[in-house]
Write a protein that holds these residues in place. Sequence first.
Motif, PDB file in Angstrom:
ATOM      1  N   LEU A 151       0.850  -1.184   0.000  1.00 34.88           N
ATOM      2  CA  LEU A 151       0.000   0.000   0.000  1.00 34.88           C
ATOM      3  C   LEU A 151       0.886   1.234   0.000  1.00 34.88           C
ATOM      4  O   LEU A 151       2.099   1.126  -0.051  1.00 34.88           O
ATOM      5  CB  LEU A 151      -0.936  -0.037   1.195  1.00 34.88           C
ATOM      6  CG  LEU A 151      -1.962  -1.174   1.154  1.00 34.88           C
ATOM      7  CD1 LEU A 151      -2.834  -1.146   2.388  1.00 34.88           C
ATOM      8  CD2 LEU A 151      -2.813  -1.114  -0.103  1.00 34.88           C
ATOM      9  N   CYS A 152       0.332   2.388   0.068  1.00 36.05           N
ATOM     10  CA  CYS A 152       1.050   3.650  -0.095  1.00 36.05           C
ATOM     11  C   CYS A 152       2.390   3.687   0.648  1.00 36.05           C
ATOM     12  O   CYS A 152       2.474   3.340   1.821  1.00 36.05           O
ATOM     13  CB  CYS A 152       0.159   4.795   0.381  1.00 36.05           C
ATOM     14  SG  CYS A 152       0.899   6.408   0.105  1.00 36.05           S
ATOM     15  N   MET A 153       3.429   4.112  -0.054  1.00 36.31           N
ATOM     16  CA  MET A 153       4.766   4.254   0.522  1.00 36.31           C
ATOM     17  C   MET A 153       5.005   5.662   1.056  1.00 36.31           C
ATOM     18  O   MET A 153       6.056   5.952   1.606  1.00 36.31           O
ATOM     19  CB  MET A 153       5.831   3.897  -0.509  1.00 36.31           C
ATOM     20  CG  MET A 153       5.832   2.449  -0.907  1.00 36.31           C
ATOM     21  SD  MET A 153       7.101   2.133  -2.163  1.00 36.31           S
ATOM     22  CE  MET A 153       7.041   0.351  -2.234  1.00 36.31           C
ATOM     23  N   GLY A 154       4.035   6.569   0.839  1.00 34.64           N
ATOM     24  CA  GLY A 154       4.123   7.900   1.409  1.00 34.64           C
ATOM     25  C   GLY A 154       4.909   8.925   0.602  1.00 34.64           C
ATOM     26  O   GLY A 154       5.234   9.984   1.115  1.00 34.64           O
ATOM     27  N   HIS A 155       5.228   8.629  -0.628  1.00 35.11           N
ATOM     28  CA  HIS A 155       5.973   9.569  -1.478  1.00 35.11           C
ATOM     29  C   HIS A 155       5.190   9.799  -2.772  1.00 35.11           C
ATOM     30  O   HIS A 155       5.745   9.780  -3.877  1.00 35.11           O
ATOM     31  CB  HIS A 155       7.368   9.015  -1.788  1.00 35.11           C
ATOM     32  CG  HIS A 155       8.210   8.822  -0.579  1.00 35.11           C
ATOM     33  ND1 HIS A 155       8.995   9.818  -0.066  1.00 35.11           N
ATOM     34  CD2 HIS A 155       8.365   7.753   0.238  1.00 35.11           C
ATOM     35  CE1 HIS A 155       9.612   9.366   1.008  1.00 35.11           C
ATOM     36  NE2 HIS A 155       9.241   8.114   1.215  1.00 35.11           N
ATOM     37  N   CYS A 156       3.918  10.063  -2.621  1.00 34.46           N
ATOM     38  CA  CYS A 156       2.970  10.095  -3.741  1.00 34.46           C
ATOM     39  C   CYS A 156       3.369  11.047  -4.869  1.00 34.46           C
ATOM     40  O   CYS A 156       3.249  10.702  -6.037  1.00 34.46           O
ATOM     41  CB  CYS A 156       1.583  10.458  -3.223  1.00 34.46           C
ATOM     42  SG  CYS A 156       0.995   9.352  -1.928  1.00 34.46           S
ATOM     43  N   LYS A 157       3.839  12.233  -4.526  1.00 34.89           N
ATOM     44  CA  LYS A 157       4.154  13.230  -5.556  1.00 34.89           C
ATOM     45  C   LYS A 157       5.370  12.860  -6.389  1.00 34.89           C
ATOM     46  O   LYS A 157       5.605  13.447  -7.434  1.00 34.89           O
ATOM     47  CB  LYS A 157       4.367  14.601  -4.915  1.00 34.89           C
ATOM     48  CG  LYS A 157       3.083  15.183  -4.365  1.00 34.89           C
ATOM     49  CD  LYS A 157       3.299  16.560  -3.801  1.00 34.89           C
ATOM     50  CE  LYS A 157       1.985  17.106  -3.245  1.00 34.89           C
ATOM     51  NZ  LYS A 157       2.123  18.442  -2.722  1.00 34.89           N
ATOM     52  N   GLN A 158       6.165  11.888  -5.923  1.00 34.73           N
ATOM     53  CA  GLN A 158       7.370  11.484  -6.645  1.00 34.73           C
ATOM     54  C   GLN A 158       7.181  10.168  -7.396  1.00 34.73           C
ATOM     55  O   GLN A 158       8.114   9.649  -7.973  1.00 34.73           O
ATOM     56  CB  GLN A 158       8.533  11.360  -5.658  1.00 34.73           C
ATOM     57  CG  GLN A 158       8.869  12.678  -4.998  1.00 34.73           C
ATOM     58  CD  GLN A 158       9.814  12.469  -3.840  1.00 34.73           C
ATOM     59  OE1 GLN A 158       9.569  11.655  -2.960  1.00 34.73           O
ATOM     60  NE2 GLN A 158      10.908  13.216  -3.855  1.00 34.73           N
ATOM     61  N   GLY A 159       5.976   9.628  -7.369  1.00 32.58           N
ATOM     62  CA  GLY A 159       5.699   8.315  -7.938  1.00 32.58           C
ATOM     63  C   GLY A 159       5.703   8.306  -9.457  1.00 32.58           C
ATOM     64  O   GLY A 159       5.770   9.357 -10.094  1.00 32.58           O
ATOM     65  N   PRO A 160       5.657   7.116  -9.994  1.00 31.64           N
ATOM     66  CA  PRO A 160       5.454   5.851  -9.314  1.00 31.64           C
ATOM     67  C   PRO A 160       6.713   5.391  -8.574  1.00 31.64           C
ATOM     68  O   PRO A 160       7.834   5.581  -9.045  1.00 31.64           O
ATOM     69  CB  PRO A 160       5.102   4.872 -10.439  1.00 31.64           C
ATOM     70  CG  PRO A 160       5.594   5.504 -11.694  1.00 31.64           C
ATOM     71  CD  PRO A 160       5.617   6.979 -11.456  1.00 31.64           C
ATOM     72  N   ASN A 161       6.494   4.815  -7.395  1.00 29.87           N
ATOM     73  CA  ASN A 161       7.589   4.422  -6.514  1.00 29.87           C
ATOM     74  C   ASN A 161       7.730   2.912  -6.437  1.00 29.87           C
ATOM     75  O   ASN A 161       6.738   2.182  -6.431  1.00 29.87           O
ATOM     76  CB  ASN A 161       7.350   4.984  -5.110  1.00 29.87           C
ATOM     77  CG  ASN A 161       7.293   6.488  -5.115  1.00 29.87           C
ATOM     78  OD1 ASN A 161       8.239   7.143  -5.526  1.00 29.87           O
ATOM     79  ND2 ASN A 161       6.184   7.044  -4.680  1.00 29.87           N
ATOM     80  N   VAL A 162       8.984   2.484  -6.361  1.00 25.08           N
ATOM     81  CA  VAL A 162       9.336   1.077  -6.204  1.00 25.08           C
ATOM     82  C   VAL A 162      10.515   1.035  -5.243  1.00 25.08           C
ATOM     83  O   VAL A 162      11.389   1.905  -5.295  1.00 25.08           O
ATOM     84  CB  VAL A 162       9.737   0.453  -7.573  1.00 25.08           C
ATOM     85  CG1 VAL A 162      10.295  -0.939  -7.410  1.00 25.08           C
ATOM     86  CG2 VAL A 162       8.560   0.463  -8.533  1.00 25.08           C
ATOM     87  N   SER A 163      10.549   0.045  -4.372  1.00 30.58           N
ATOM     88  CA  SER A 163      11.721  -0.104  -3.518  1.00 30.58           C
ATOM     89  C   SER A 163      12.393  -1.440  -3.790  1.00 30.58           C
ATOM     90  O   SER A 163      11.750  -2.407  -4.201  1.00 30.58           O
ATOM     91  CB  SER A 163      11.357   0.014  -2.036  1.00 30.58           C
ATOM     92  OG  SER A 163      10.613  -1.109  -1.603  1.00 30.58           O
ATOM     93  N   MET A 164      13.701  -1.453  -3.606  1.00 30.50           N
ATOM     94  CA  MET A 164      14.470  -2.689  -3.721  1.00 30.50           C
ATOM     95  C   MET A 164      15.353  -2.787  -2.497  1.00 30.50           C
ATOM     96  O   MET A 164      16.196  -1.904  -2.251  1.00 30.50           O
ATOM     97  CB  MET A 164      15.322  -2.715  -4.987  1.00 30.50           C
ATOM     98  CG  MET A 164      16.014  -4.055  -5.183  1.00 30.50           C
ATOM     99  SD  MET A 164      16.679  -4.244  -6.834  1.00 30.50           S
ATOM    100  CE  MET A 164      18.411  -4.007  -6.524  1.00 30.50           C
ATOM    101  N   ASN A 165      15.112  -3.800  -1.692  1.00 28.65           N
ATOM    102  CA  ASN A 165      15.863  -4.018  -0.455  1.00 28.65           C
ATOM    103  C   ASN A 165      15.899  -2.765   0.413  1.00 28.65           C
ATOM    104  O   ASN A 165      16.917  -2.416   0.990  1.00 28.65           O
ATOM    105  CB  ASN A 165      17.281  -4.499  -0.750  1.00 28.65           C
ATOM    106  CG  ASN A 165      17.284  -5.838  -1.437  1.00 28.65           C
ATOM    107  OD1 ASN A 165      16.374  -6.627  -1.275  1.00 28.65           O
ATOM    108  ND2 ASN A 165      18.299  -6.097  -2.237  1.00 28.65           N
TER     109      ASN A 165
END
Length: 90
Positions: free
Chosen positions: A48-62
């Motif tokens: 669910l939301c990662m909290g960085h909506c204005k910079q999206g789309p967001n993906v995290s790796m490790n």
Amino acid sequence: MQSEAGSRITICMGSSCFARGNNRNVAAVRDYLEQLPLPPGVEVSGHLCMGHCKQGPNVSMNGTLYHGVDAVAITGLIDRCAEEGPPCKT
């Protein structure tokens, strides 16, 4: 669940990121995985939301967050994991 030696790629599924392109990223990952299997020890999941909506789309790796990710970038993260083997460097 991911082992300690594994790698995790997490796609933000919040409405803003989904509308900004993670809907296409999910499709790109699905298409990618139909052609090539996920490397052992690599997990791809939604969050669910990662909290960085204005910079999206967001993906995290490790745990490292990437902003403005497109289909080329996300499949590149998976390719990097396939080449390096987990845990993938970020």
